[in-house]
Design a protein around this motif. Sequence first.
Motif, short mmCIF file in Angstrom:
data_model
loop_
_atom_site.label_atom_id
_atom_site.label_comp_id
_atom_site.label_asym_id
_atom_site.label_seq_id
_atom_site.Cartn_x
_atom_site.Cartn_y
_atom_site.Cartn_z
N ILE A 170 -0.02 -15.32 -0.11
CA ILE A 170 -0.59 -14.97 -1.42
C ILE A 170 -1.82 -14.09 -1.22
N GLY A 171 -1.83 -12.97 -1.88
CA GLY A 171 -2.97 -12.05 -1.81
C GLY A 171 -2.90 -11.05 -0.68
N THR A 172 -1.84 -11.08 0.10
CA THR A 172 -1.70 -10.20 1.26
C THR A 172 -1.38 -8.77 0.84
N GLU A 173 -1.91 -7.83 1.62
CA GLU A 173 -1.58 -6.42 1.42
C GLU A 173 -0.79 -5.93 2.64
N LEU A 174 0.35 -5.32 2.38
CA LEU A 174 1.16 -4.71 3.44
C LEU A 174 0.77 -3.25 3.56
N VAL A 175 0.32 -2.86 4.74
CA VAL A 175 -0.08 -1.46 4.97
C VAL A 175 0.66 -0.94 6.20
N LYS B 115 10.74 -14.47 -3.72
CA LYS B 115 9.81 -13.71 -4.54
C LYS B 115 10.06 -12.25 -4.18
N ILE B 116 10.12 -11.39 -5.17
CA ILE B 116 10.43 -9.98 -4.94
C ILE B 116 9.24 -9.14 -5.41
N PHE B 117 8.74 -8.30 -4.52
CA PHE B 117 7.63 -7.41 -4.84
C PHE B 117 8.15 -5.98 -4.68
N GLU B 118 7.86 -5.14 -5.64
CA GLU B 118 8.43 -3.80 -5.63
C GLU B 118 7.37 -2.78 -6.00
N LYS B 119 7.40 -1.65 -5.31
CA LYS B 119 6.52 -0.53 -5.65
C LYS B 119 7.26 0.75 -5.35
N ASP B 120 7.37 1.61 -6.32
CA ASP B 120 8.01 2.92 -6.17
C ASP B 120 9.39 2.82 -5.53
N GLY B 121 10.14 1.81 -5.90
CA GLY B 121 11.50 1.67 -5.41
C GLY B 121 11.65 0.94 -4.09
N ALA C 77 0.84 -1.21 0.00
CA ALA C 77 0.00 0.00 0.00
C ALA C 77 0.88 1.25 0.00
N ASP C 78 0.31 2.36 -0.46
CA ASP C 78 1.05 3.62 -0.50
C ASP C 78 1.55 4.02 0.89
N SER C 79 0.75 3.76 1.92
CA SER C 79 1.17 4.09 3.29
C SER C 79 2.43 3.31 3.67
N ALA C 80 2.51 2.07 3.26
CA ALA C 80 3.68 1.25 3.57
C ALA C 80 4.89 1.72 2.76
N VAL C 81 4.67 2.11 1.52
CA VAL C 81 5.77 2.61 0.69
C VAL C 81 6.39 3.85 1.34
N ARG C 82 5.55 4.80 1.74
CA ARG C 82 6.06 6.04 2.36
C ARG C 82 6.88 5.74 3.61
N ARG C 83 6.36 4.88 4.48
CA ARG C 83 7.07 4.57 5.74
C ARG C 83 8.36 3.79 5.47
N GLU D 67 -0.15 1.54 9.37
CA GLU D 67 -1.24 2.23 10.06
C GLU D 67 -0.67 3.04 11.21
N GLN D 68 -1.21 4.24 11.37
CA GLN D 68 -0.77 5.10 12.45
C GLN D 68 -2.00 5.72 13.11
N THR D 69 -2.17 5.41 14.39
CA THR D 69 -3.27 5.98 15.16
C THR D 69 -2.68 6.65 16.40
N LEU D 70 -3.54 7.21 17.24
CA LEU D 70 -3.06 7.81 18.47
C LEU D 70 -2.50 6.76 19.43
N MET D 71 -3.01 5.54 19.34
CA MET D 71 -2.62 4.49 20.28
C MET D 71 -1.44 3.65 19.80
N ALA D 72 -1.29 3.51 18.51
CA ALA D 72 -0.23 2.63 18.01
C ALA D 72 0.06 2.94 16.55
N SER D 73 1.21 2.50 16.12
CA SER D 73 1.55 2.59 14.70
C SER D 73 2.40 1.39 14.33
N GLY D 74 2.27 0.97 13.10
CA GLY D 74 3.07 -0.15 12.65
C GLY D 74 2.57 -0.72 11.35
N PHE D 75 3.33 -1.68 10.85
CA PHE D 75 2.95 -2.37 9.63
C PHE D 75 1.93 -3.43 9.98
N LYS D 76 1.01 -3.62 9.04
CA LYS D 76 -0.03 -4.62 9.23
C LYS D 76 -0.16 -5.41 7.94
#
Length: 133
Positions: A99-104, A79-85, A31-37, A106-115
């Motif tokens: 297979i089919g998983t999305e890496l995102v 297996k190599i997956f790439e998005k925006d470098g 996801a774009d959020s994961a790419v940025r982080r 998430e950042q909230t007031l209580m926690a942040s991290g990859f999901k």
Amino acid sequence: MSEQATQETMQSPTPATAPAAKPAPKGITIADSAVRRLKELLEQRQTPEAGLRLAVRGGGCSGLQYAMEWSEKARERDKIFEKDGVRVFVDPKSYLYLIGTELVFEQTLMASGFKLNNPNVKAACGCGESFAV
């Protein structure tokens, strides 16, 4: 019989159309959020060629758990997956569970991290650290 009733009975029935089946998800989506982080973290590490390694290992109360770590380069059978470098490496055995998983990210007031939004998960423990397929 009325004229309207006659016309309705003479019309051919419309064939029932089944809803279009969704194609099975393949690969791993970043996801774009994961790419940025990930870009931020790679800049901090000063290793722009590295990637995030995702793995599934036995453990936890539901039987399987995710592992994430930095990897300087892909291994031979990864297996190599790439998005925006940004690159994500997955070994072939772990890929079967991912297979089919999305890496995102998430950042909230209580926690942040990859999901990992994994469509293959059939059950997960209460803390969300382990899962079963």
